[in-house]
Design an enzyme around this catalytic site. Sequence first.
Site, PDB file in Angstrom:
ATOM      1  CB  SER A 118      -0.511   0.237   1.400  1.00 53.14           C
ATOM      2  OG  SER A 118      -0.351   0.173   2.250  1.00 53.14           O
ATOM      3  CE  LYS A 120       3.231  -1.625   5.322  1.00 55.30           C
ATOM      4  NZ  LYS A 120       2.423  -1.985   5.161  1.00 55.30           N
ATOM      5  NE  ARG A 147       7.028  -9.144  10.776  1.00 48.97           N
ATOM      6  CZ  ARG A 147       6.373 -10.089  11.835  1.00 48.97           C
ATOM      7  NH1 ARG A 147       7.294 -11.341  12.093  1.00 48.97           N
ATOM      8  NH2 ARG A 147       4.543 -10.254  11.964  1.00 48.97           N
ATOM      9  CB  SER A 188      -0.059  -2.885  13.299  1.00 42.49           C
ATOM     10  OG  SER A 188      -0.370  -1.238  12.038  1.00 42.49           O
TER      11      SER A 188
HETATM   12  N1  LIG Z   1       1.927 -13.830   5.940  1.00 44.19           N
HETATM   13  C1  LIG Z   1       2.431 -12.312   5.684  1.00 44.19           C
HETATM   14  N2  LIG Z   1       1.670 -11.643   5.865  1.00 44.19           N
HETATM   15  C2  LIG Z   1       1.642 -10.203   5.468  1.00 44.19           C
HETATM   16  N3  LIG Z   1       2.567  -9.137   5.467  1.00 44.19           N
HETATM   17  C3  LIG Z   1       4.063 -11.003   5.251  1.00 44.19           C
HETATM   18  C4  LIG Z   1       3.527 -12.197   5.722  1.00 44.19           C
HETATM   19  N4  LIG Z   1       4.830 -12.571   5.123  1.00 44.19           N
HETATM   20  C5  LIG Z   1       5.894 -12.240   4.790  1.00 44.19           C
HETATM   21  N5  LIG Z   1       5.152 -10.645   5.303  1.00 44.19           N
HETATM   22  C6  LIG Z   1       5.945  -9.717   4.915  1.00 44.19           C
HETATM   23  O1  LIG Z   1       6.270  -9.086   5.996  1.00 44.19           O
HETATM   24  C7  LIG Z   1       5.955  -7.838   6.335  1.00 44.19           C
HETATM   25  C8  LIG Z   1       5.227  -7.172   7.325  1.00 44.19           C
HETATM   26  O2  LIG Z   1       5.634  -7.277   8.423  1.00 44.19           O
HETATM   27  P1  LIG Z   1       5.513  -6.523   9.404  1.00 44.19           P
HETATM   28  O3  LIG Z   1       5.879  -6.731  10.461  1.00 44.19           O
HETATM   29  O4  LIG Z   1       4.549  -5.039   9.211  1.00 44.19           O
HETATM   30  O5  LIG Z   1       3.784  -7.768   9.941  1.00 44.19           O
HETATM   31  S1  LIG Z   1       2.746  -7.099  11.274  1.00 44.19           S
HETATM   32  O6  LIG Z   1       2.067  -6.137  11.195  1.00 44.19           O
HETATM   33  O7  LIG Z   1       3.124  -7.735  11.952  1.00 44.19           O
HETATM   34  O8  LIG Z   1       0.915  -8.055  10.535  1.00 44.19           O
HETATM   35  C9  LIG Z   1       5.273  -7.550   5.084  1.00 44.19           C
HETATM   36  O9  LIG Z   1       6.247  -6.300   4.306  1.00 44.19           O
HETATM   37  P2  LIG Z   1       5.085  -4.727   3.883  1.00 44.19           P
HETATM   38  O10 LIG Z   1       4.923  -5.833   2.425  1.00 44.19           O
HETATM   39  O11 LIG Z   1       6.202  -3.705   3.648  1.00 44.19           O
HETATM   40  O12 LIG Z   1       3.839  -4.436   4.406  1.00 44.19           O
HETATM   41  C10 LIG Z   1       6.264  -8.307   3.575  1.00 44.19           C
HETATM   42  O13 LIG Z   1       6.884  -8.630   3.023  1.00 44.19           O
HETATM   43  N1  LIG Z   2       2.273   6.936  -4.021  1.00 44.54           N
HETATM   44  C1  LIG Z   2       1.624   5.881  -4.559  1.00 44.54           C
HETATM   45  N2  LIG Z   2       2.265   6.364  -5.511  1.00 44.54           N
HETATM   46  C2  LIG Z   2       2.589   4.850  -6.972  1.00 44.54           C
HETATM   47  N3  LIG Z   2       2.904   3.842  -6.069  1.00 44.54           N
HETATM   48  C3  LIG Z   2       3.520   4.226  -5.089  1.00 44.54           C
HETATM   49  C4  LIG Z   2       2.943   5.087  -4.009  1.00 44.54           C
HETATM   50  N4  LIG Z   2       3.779   4.536  -3.140  1.00 44.54           N
HETATM   51  C5  LIG Z   2       4.140   3.342  -2.897  1.00 44.54           C
HETATM   52  N5  LIG Z   2       4.184   2.888  -4.898  1.00 44.54           N
HETATM   53  C6  LIG Z   2       4.649   1.051  -4.647  1.00 44.54           C
HETATM   54  O1  LIG Z   2       4.361   0.588  -4.222  1.00 44.54           O
HETATM   55  C7  LIG Z   2       4.642  -0.246  -4.274  1.00 44.54           C
HETATM   56  C8  LIG Z   2       3.961  -0.489  -2.916  1.00 44.54           C
HETATM   57  O2  LIG Z   2       5.418  -0.054  -1.282  1.00 44.54           O
HETATM   58  P1  LIG Z   2       5.580  -0.346  -0.589  1.00 44.54           P
HETATM   59  O3  LIG Z   2       5.913   1.631   0.428  1.00 44.54           O
HETATM   60  O4  LIG Z   2       6.896  -1.082  -0.610  1.00 44.54           O
HETATM   61  O5  LIG Z   2       4.630  -0.586   0.218  1.00 44.54           O
HETATM   62  P2  LIG Z   2       4.108  -1.540   1.609  1.00 44.54           P
HETATM   63  O6  LIG Z   2       5.588  -0.918   2.743  1.00 44.54           O
HETATM   64  O7  LIG Z   2       3.215  -0.902   2.076  1.00 44.54           O
HETATM   65  O8  LIG Z   2       5.084  -3.010   1.541  1.00 44.54           O
HETATM   66  C9  LIG Z   2       5.862  -0.110  -4.829  1.00 44.54           C
HETATM   67  O9  LIG Z   2       6.157  -0.470  -5.786  1.00 44.54           O
HETATM   68  C10 LIG Z   2       5.646   1.530  -4.826  1.00 44.54           C
HETATM   69  O10 LIG Z   2       6.569   2.043  -5.807  1.00 44.54           O
END
Ligand SMILES: Nc1ncnc2c1ncn2[C@@H]1O[C@H](COP(=O)(O)OS(=O)(=O)O)[C@@H](OP(=O)(O)O)[C@H]1O
Ligand SMILES: Nc1ncnc2c1ncn2[C@@H]1O[C@H](COP(=O)(O)OP(=O)(O)O)[C@@H](O)[C@H]1O
Length: 284
Positions: A118, A120, A147, A188
């Site tokens: 999304s 973040k 983590r 979260s």
């Molecule tokens: N099962 C599952 N569900 C969601 N996410 C997963 C999972 N397994 C691994 N990952 C990776 O872990 C990142 C999320 O970690 P978080 O510590 O933010 O998760 S949580 O708040 O405890 O739910 C998340 O990173 P983001 O994509 O940046 O959100 C993933 O890369």
């Molecule tokens: N405001 C935005 N507009 C378009 N694409 C975005 C934006 N913010 C993030 N992205 C793209 O979305 C993807 C996921 O972003 P990321 O910051 O890694 O998300 P998260 O941390 O929630 O997993 C990446 O490829 C990033 O370049």
Amino acid sequence: MEALKAVRPAISCSSSGFENHQPAPLPKVSFVKLPAPAPSLNGCSNARLSSVQATEESTVSFTNDRAAVFSGENCRQMATNGKATNIVWHKNSVGKHHRQDLLQQKGCVIWITGLSGSGKSTLACALSQALYSRGKLTYILDGDNVRHGLNRDLTFKAEDRAENIRRIGELAKLFADAGIICIASVISPYRRDRDACRALLSEGDFIEVFMNVPLQICEARDPKGLYKLARAGKIKGFTGIDDPYEPPLNCELVLPQNEENCASPCEMAESVISYLEEKGYLQA
Ligand SMILES: Nc1ncnc2c1ncn2[C@@H]1O[C@H](COP(=O)(O)OS(=O)(=O)O)[C@@H](OP(=O)(O)O)[C@H]1O
Ligand SMILES: Nc1ncnc2c1ncn2[C@@H]1O[C@H](COP(=O)(O)OP(=O)(O)O)[C@@H](O)[C@H]1O
């Protein structure tokens, strides 16, 4: 500069609010020589010899499972908190407001929540960069990164996610107490866990930012290929696929992204900065 000398270790605690209600033991008083002409924290710049109270004992015991109580300015009672027994809060003479004065900002927590993909982490970085260029000190606690170390023992089961968030919330609270603008970027997924983190901080200091992005968009981005693995059943319990995400009901900021409306990360960072400015967090 003169050497700092103390008859006893310089434990410096001001009087506790609890003393109004409980018979407190007489404080032990000793003296330290401060370096001249040391700028004083209490404004008495020419005071060379200061009394220092050491608060070591307490006659009162109590039990309290709400850790938030112990973040207060005036707690020095013997406590049982969770599994920790016989613990006493130790107060420091350099307080949060002194650190905030140094930094010319107010410590707080910006809690960025939302699905994987999304945006973040992207927002956290853009925000940190934009605040850095304004001379403001931030620190990012990214779920993925935490983590790798502190929370490497935790899985993605609900109870481990709760513990992950609890620890990050406590850590964020410490950063905020240091006067730092702490940016937590974590899925979260559970409202209850986020609310528990909010409860650790003073009113206003927990700023929840919801990345309101439809699952389809996150899944289409899939920068790490995790949604693909989850759809293929190779990752179990993936948030949004076969694990829940509970959106905030009443958060400080909602940043939507959809096909028609997608602000850039820099524009989103500016929205958060406007909020911080309006609430006075960018000055001491
Ligand atoms: N099962 C599952 N569900 C969601 N996410 C997963 C999972 N397994 C691994 N990952 C990776 O872990 C990142 C999320 O970690 P978080 O510590 O933010 O998760 S949580 O708040 O405890 O739910 C998340 O990173 P983001 O994509 O940046 O959100 C993933 O890369
Ligand atoms: N405001 C935005 N507009 C378009 N694409 C975005 C934006 N913010 C993030 N992205 C793209 O979305 C993807 C996921 O972003 P990321 O910051 O890694 O998300 P998260 O941390 O929630 O997993 C990446 O490829 C990033 O370049």
